[in-house]
Each structure stands twice: as structure tokens, then as C-alpha cells.
Design an enzyme around this catalytic site. Sequence first.
Site, mmCIF file in Angstrom:
data_model
loop_
_atom_site.group_PDB
_atom_site.id
_atom_site.type_symbol
_atom_site.label_atom_id
_atom_site.label_comp_id
_atom_site.label_asym_id
_atom_site.label_seq_id
_atom_site.Cartn_x
_atom_site.Cartn_y
_atom_site.Cartn_z
ATOM 1 N N HIS A 179 3.292 -21.891 -1.192
ATOM 2 C CA HIS A 179 2.320 -21.975 -2.111
ATOM 3 C C HIS A 179 1.278 -20.965 -2.000
ATOM 4 O O HIS A 179 0.361 -20.609 -3.010
ATOM 5 C CB HIS A 179 1.467 -23.388 -2.856
ATOM 6 N N HIS A 214 -5.677 28.921 -5.602
ATOM 7 C CA HIS A 214 -5.584 27.593 -5.151
ATOM 8 C C HIS A 214 -3.729 27.202 -5.465
ATOM 9 O O HIS A 214 -3.940 26.566 -6.080
ATOM 10 C CB HIS A 214 -6.513 27.236 -5.464
HETATM 11 ZN ZN LIG Z 1 7.615 -27.737 -5.676
#
Ligand SMILES: [Zn+2]
Length: 439
Positions: free
Chosen positions: A265, A344
Site C-alpha cells: 500500500h 545558431h
Molecule cells: Zn487488499
Amino acid sequence: MPAPEFQHTVGKTASFSGTALHTGDKVTLKLQPAPVDHGIKFKRKDLQDEPTIDAKIENLKTVERATTIGEGSVRVHTVEHILSALSAMGVDNAIVEMDANEPPIGDGSAQPYVDLIKKAGVTAQDEPRKFFDVREPMHVEAKTGALLVLLPDDKFRISCTQAEPNNQFTQFLSMEVTPAVFEREIAPARTFVYYEDVTPLMEKNLIKGGSLENAIVVRGDAVLSKEPLRFGDEFVRHKILDIIGDLALVGRPIRGHVVAAKPGHAANAELARSIAREQTRRSSMAAPRTIPTGDGGLDTDEVMQILPHRYPFLMVDRIINFEGDNKITGVKSVTINEPFFQGHFPGHPVMPGVMQVEAMAQVASILLYKLTKTSSRVGYFMSADGVKFRKPVFPGDTIFIHAELTRARGNRMAKTKCYCVVNDAVVSEGELMFTFLDK
Ligand SMILES: [Zn+2]
């Protein structure tokens, strides 16, 4: 371009009751339809004034064992399984009303929520769905060994490797997440816990509703549960279920490929946070489709009334947007006629980075001019920090120059964060400081 997909909500209210994991109390959950752009919100029916909590990563409170969100002092625990089901089954907008601080745990899987969603039905709404499209690889790594990589993909895919200490139960699974695949392959996979982890919680009465009916308990090599394993690799399937649920906190469906090793998580939430941050950055840079006139912007003449610069040193063609008092967007069309391209570089024209910084400074000056218009002071470009040139700018490019006032100290100095954007990609950025002097 694929046909636009539309947002969806549930067709009607449907409910289901069961036991709350942590308190062991009976809880009833009602899934209700919600309008477009509403997102998923939890409603605490049991509290005074029935407060709601947005299922958004900004509201994430804790990630120990389960995902908890909250606003103020109001909390909702263990939201990941129902969010996983809503997200994978394509429900963008809904109210999840409960008479307790967490949903019924059911059998520890997302199956009861899939059944609930099917009971309520899923119906299309009339606004297009807003996706998060992964444009460049992103990754998060946690001390636990969790590694999550997000790669560009036109589908939502997850490839997950699950492994426990000593490489016990090492399992791998890769899939495109669709409602049908989720329902068949992922939703039935149950939570699994370690005997050593849950024993202290049970002793402290922290999981009164926990039982072998709503979790698989692993003790040594033994796998304990009321019914046998539903899949040989049920653990990795549940890990995928949790990833989908935690990433649902981004608030919009993801088009990208999540490659996860030993996810949890905390790491999932960290990835959700990075995605949300990137989304905010992109939204703040989105260029309007139409060029406003009048109060919304400034045309070239109006720009030249503010800035003393003249061609070829005028690096902004017009201002297309002011947002509040602290944001501005200007546009510069870069053509091969720019004098700097001659030298350039000959045969290989690239816009010099310093000219982009000059463009940022000019746009930021216009923002500051707006702020100091009524005072007798004027802002001067003083210094630049953290300047980065990320991509070359070529003839034919249109640069959107964004400046945001990040700090102003009285009437003395101001700090701005500036970006030059071409084709939705940042080509250069920097923090520009200005000092105010008397006119
Ligand atoms: Zn779970």
C-alpha cells in the site's frame, strides 16, 4: 484517435451489509449514482451532517495494513477493495454511503463489490472520460523493496511480481485490466495475512471482525482459510487488486503499464501521489484552445505597450491567458526568420536556450506589471535558478510560455516559476527572480 469514452455511474442505488474488519460491527453500504465529474466520494451516514470524503490521494491518511482516507477528523478505513472494483468495472462517479467508518469486509476479496456494482448497473453519462496518459516512464521505490514502474501504454496493464521474505510464494502475473478480466481473474482473490502479524492485532482487539472467512492466514508453510485457495497464484492476484484500488485515488483512469515488484500500500500510494502531481503540473500548463481577446489576453500591440522590447528582442507574440493574479501564459511562434538561427547553427537551426529564458522573463514581467500597475515601482529581472533545457526548439515550433508567481516579498522582490512548453512537452524551465525599483 480512438472514439471518446464516456464517464459512467451506477444505474440505481444498491446496498449490501456485512461485518467491519476493525470494529467487528455490522455495517451497511449503499452505492448511489452521482453526476459527471463528481468522482468517487465516501459518505459517513452515521455522523452528524453526514460528511463526505473525496477518494483522492490528497486525502490519504495511513497505509498500514489497509488504505485510510480522511478529511478533518473524519476517517474511512479499508477503502482499497471497493475502490478497486469501482475503478476496474469502469465506474467514474458514485457515492459510497456507509453507516460506519469502513466498508463491510465481505470475504476479503473484491467479489462482493463487483456483485454490488452489477446489481446497481453501470450506465454511460454524457461527458467524455478524462484519462491520465503516461507519457514518460515514472517509478517509485520503497525501503521495503517495493518497486513500481509506470510505462507508456494505450491500455491499462499490470505486470506484478509478488514475493515474500525468503522468496516464499513468489508469483508473477501480467494482464490488461478490463471489467471482464477483473471480474474473472482478480476480484475473487482474497486478502492474505501472516499469522505472526495478525496474532498481536487479535490480542489487542484491533481486528474484531477478522476471521478465516475473510482472509487467508499464512503460518510457516501452511495456508489456512475456510475455503481452499481460489487460484494457485491467489496472492499475486490480490496484490494486483490492491494496486488498482490504491491507484484509483488518482481520480482518473490510467492509460499505462504498471510493472510492480513486491508492491504494498505504501509504494502504491506513493505512485498515485506522483501521478497526481504530474497531472496537476500538466493541468496548470494546458493551453486554451481559443486565443482570447480583451481581458482574457493581450495582443502584440498591447504587449508592446507594456514591454520596452522590440523585434528581434521581443520574445513573446501575445498573452493568451491570465489565471487569477499569479499565473500567465504567453505564446511565441518560432520561425526560420529569427535572426539567431543564422548563426545558431548554420545548417542546423536550434533556438538558443538563453532566448527561451529571455522569453520567460518577458512573460513573467507582464505578470508583475499587472501586479505593480498601481504602484510606482517596476520589476527588473535579477537572477535565474534551476534553469534546465530539456528539448531543442526548432523553426516552426510554437512555444507556450507559462509563468507563475510563487513568492512575493512586499514590494521588493518576486519569484516566478516558468516553463516553456512545445507540443505538451516542457522544453525548458527555470525559477526567475525579480526586484522592484522605483519607476
Ligand atoms: Zn487488499
